[in-house]
Motif scaffolding. Structure first.
Motif, PDB file in Angstrom:
ATOM      1  N   ALA A  32      14.633 -11.012  51.224  1.00 17.23           N
ATOM      2  CA  ALA A  32      15.142 -12.389  51.141  1.00 17.23           C
ATOM      3  C   ALA A  32      14.245 -13.390  51.856  1.00 17.23           C
ATOM      4  N   ALA A  33      14.361 -14.628  51.406  1.00 21.98           N
ATOM      5  CA  ALA A  33      13.675 -15.751  52.035  1.00 21.98           C
ATOM      6  C   ALA A  33      14.585 -16.973  51.952  1.00 21.98           C
ATOM      7  N   LEU A  34      14.519 -17.812  52.979  1.00 21.15           N
ATOM      8  CA  LEU A  34      15.251 -19.073  53.015  1.00 21.15           C
ATOM      9  C   LEU A  34      14.269 -20.192  52.677  1.00 21.15           C
ATOM     10  N   LEU A  35      14.625 -20.980  51.670  1.00 24.33           N
ATOM     11  CA  LEU A  35      13.747 -22.051  51.180  1.00 24.33           C
ATOM     12  C   LEU A  35      14.441 -23.402  51.265  1.00 24.33           C
ATOM     13  N   ARG A  36      13.653 -24.433  51.539  1.00 20.85           N
ATOM     14  CA  ARG A  36      14.122 -25.812  51.387  1.00 20.85           C
ATOM     15  C   ARG A  36      13.732 -26.221  49.974  1.00 20.85           C
ATOM     16  N   ILE A  37      14.632 -26.878  49.260  1.00 19.73           N
ATOM     17  CA  ILE A  37      14.372 -27.239  47.869  1.00 19.73           C
ATOM     18  C   ILE A  37      13.415 -28.432  47.767  1.00 19.73           C
ATOM     19  N   GLU A  38      13.696 -29.529  48.500  1.00 17.70           N
ATOM     20  CA  GLU A  38      12.849 -30.732  48.472  1.00 17.70           C
ATOM     21  C   GLU A  38      12.572 -31.190  49.887  1.00 17.70           C
ATOM     22  N   PRO A  39      11.350 -31.301  50.335  1.00 23.73           N
ATOM     23  CA  PRO A  39      10.180 -30.803  49.637  1.00 23.73           C
ATOM     24  C   PRO A  39      10.195 -29.274  49.645  1.00 23.73           C
ATOM     25  N   ARG A  40       9.643 -28.674  48.622  1.00 24.33           N
ATOM     26  CA  ARG A  40       9.637 -27.211  48.478  1.00 24.33           C
ATOM     27  C   ARG A  40       8.903 -26.593  49.669  1.00 24.33           C
ATOM     28  N   GLU A  41       9.651 -25.763  50.438  1.00 23.44           N
ATOM     29  CA  GLU A  41       9.075 -25.206  51.664  1.00 23.44           C
ATOM     30  C   GLU A  41       9.766 -23.894  52.006  1.00 23.44           C
ATOM     31  N   LEU A  42       8.966 -22.901  52.378  1.00 23.88           N
ATOM     32  CA  LEU A  42       9.499 -21.640  52.892  1.00 23.88           C
ATOM     33  C   LEU A  42       9.855 -21.855  54.357  1.00 23.88           C
ATOM     34  N   LEU A  43      11.132 -21.687  54.693  1.00 16.74           N
ATOM     35  CA  LEU A  43      11.569 -21.849  56.081  1.00 16.74           C
ATOM     36  C   LEU A  43      11.577 -20.526  56.829  1.00 16.74           C
ATOM     37  N   LEU A  44      11.946 -19.438  56.120  1.00 13.90           N
ATOM     38  CA  LEU A  44      12.080 -18.152  56.800  1.00 13.90           C
ATOM     39  C   LEU A  44      11.913 -17.010  55.809  1.00 13.90           C
ATOM     40  N   ASP A  45      10.958 -16.158  56.081  1.00 15.84           N
ATOM     41  CA  ASP A  45      10.805 -14.900  55.358  1.00 15.84           C
ATOM     42  C   ASP A  45      11.602 -13.894  56.179  1.00 15.84           C
ATOM     43  N   MET A  46      12.667 -13.364  55.626  1.00 13.95           N
ATOM     44  CA  MET A  46      13.673 -12.633  56.403  1.00 13.95           C
ATOM     45  C   MET A  46      13.348 -11.153  56.552  1.00 13.95           C
ATOM     46  N   GLY A  47      12.526 -10.839  57.546  1.00 10.91           N
ATOM     47  CA  GLY A  47      12.203  -9.461  57.866  1.00 10.91           C
ATOM     48  C   GLY A  47      11.023  -8.943  57.077  1.00 10.91           C
ATOM     49  N   ASP A  48      10.515  -7.797  57.530  1.00 11.54           N
ATOM     50  CA  ASP A  48       9.429  -7.161  56.791  1.00 11.54           C
ATOM     51  C   ASP A  48      10.000  -6.490  55.550  1.00 11.54           C
ATOM     52  N   SER A  49       9.194  -5.764  54.854  1.00 11.75           N
ATOM     53  CA  SER A  49       9.618  -5.182  53.572  1.00 11.75           C
ATOM     54  C   SER A  49      10.666  -4.088  53.709  1.00 11.75           C
ATOM     55  N   LEU A  50      11.035  -3.715  54.935  1.00 12.40           N
ATOM     56  CA  LEU A  50      12.059  -2.687  55.134  1.00 12.40           C
ATOM     57  C   LEU A  50      13.443  -3.271  55.411  1.00 12.40           C
ATOM     58  N   TRP A  51      13.550  -4.583  55.580  1.00 17.78           N
ATOM     59  CA  TRP A  51      14.847  -5.221  55.823  1.00 17.78           C
ATOM     60  C   TRP A  51      15.467  -5.668  54.505  1.00 17.78           C
ATOM     61  N   SER A  52      16.730  -5.343  54.328  1.00 16.88           N
ATOM     62  CA  SER A  52      17.459  -5.668  53.111  1.00 16.88           C
ATOM     63  C   SER A  52      18.613  -6.606  53.447  1.00 16.88           C
ATOM     64  N   THR A  53      18.760  -7.663  52.673  1.00 17.86           N
ATOM     65  CA  THR A  53      19.842  -8.626  52.864  1.00 17.86           C
ATOM     66  C   THR A  53      20.954  -8.296  51.876  1.00 17.86           C
ATOM     67  N   ASP A  54      22.106  -7.921  52.417  1.00 17.58           N
ATOM     68  CA  ASP A  54      23.203  -7.430  51.582  1.00 17.58           C
ATOM     69  C   ASP A  54      24.349  -8.418  51.421  1.00 17.58           C
ATOM     70  N   LEU A  55      24.372  -9.475  52.228  1.00 18.63           N
ATOM     71  CA  LEU A  55      25.449 -10.466  52.151  1.00 18.63           C
ATOM     72  C   LEU A  55      24.851 -11.842  52.393  1.00 18.63           C
ATOM     73  N   VAL A  56      25.247 -12.809  51.588  1.00 18.40           N
ATOM     74  CA  VAL A  56      24.851 -14.211  51.769  1.00 18.40           C
ATOM     75  C   VAL A  56      26.094 -15.062  51.533  1.00 18.40           C
ATOM     76  N   GLU A  57      26.509 -15.837  52.548  1.00 20.05           N
ATOM     77  CA  GLU A  57      27.669 -16.725  52.418  1.00 20.05           C
ATOM     78  C   GLU A  57      27.355 -18.071  53.054  1.00 20.05           C
ATOM     79  N   TRP A  58      27.316 -19.107  52.238  1.00 16.57           N
ATOM     80  CA  TRP A  58      27.075 -20.463  52.735  1.00 16.57           C
ATOM     81  C   TRP A  58      28.371 -21.092  53.232  1.00 16.57           C
ATOM     82  N   SER A  59      28.281 -21.884  54.291  1.00  9.02           N
ATOM     83  CA  SER A  59      29.424 -22.690  54.726  1.00  9.02           C
ATOM     84  C   SER A  59      29.585 -23.842  53.737  1.00  9.02           C
ATOM     85  N   ALA A  60      30.775 -24.413  53.672  1.00  9.56           N
ATOM     86  CA  ALA A  60      31.057 -25.491  52.719  1.00  9.56           C
ATOM     87  C   ALA A  60      30.164 -26.714  52.949  1.00  9.56           C
TER      88      ALA A  60
END
Length: 119
Positions: A32-60
């Motif tokens: 997983a990675a966290l991106l800003r849409i505008e301007p397009r920007e990578l904010l966070l590359d979430m872990g090395d290739s061995l980390w798996s993101t299994d849940l994503v829940e945005w607040s309202a």
């Protein structure tokens, strides 16, 4: 690698993008990675290739996204964190140390957490 899944924030400013790939037969990693849409920007590359993101829940209000991650091959506990994109901080949930972690230190924090918890 499979199609990229996009988890857009409710206000449309951010996105968690997840690409899944098979590590071994029937062992999948959701990178997983966290991106800003505008301007397009990578904010966070979430872990090395061995980390798996299994849940994503945005607040309202889109100020927080809760993610649950685990490290392949599963020899340690998973971790749940709140990511605060506006502040560029991650706040781990207990039992991890719950002090905020900057995005710049995020991957080092994950590795330290994994090494401490699997012993």
């Amino acid at each position: 690698m499979s199609e990229v899944q996009r988890h857009l924030s409710p206000d449309g400013r951010y996105c968690i993008a997840i690409g899944s790939y098979e590590m071994r037969m029937s062992h999948w990693i959701n990178s997983a990675a966290l991106l800003r849409i505008e301007p397009r920007e990578l904010l966070l590359d979430m872990g090395d290739s061995l980390w798996s993101t299994d849940l994503v829940e945005w607040s309202a209000d889109s100020r927080r996204v809760t993610v649950e991650m685990r490290r392949y091959p599963g020899d340690g506990p998973s971790i749940t964190l709140d990511l605060l994109p506006d502040e560029m901080l991650a706040v781990p949930h207990a039992p991890a140390d719950t002090q905020p972690v900057s995005f710049a230190s995020f991957n080092t924090f994950l590795d330290d957490f994994h090494h401490r918890r699997r012993q």
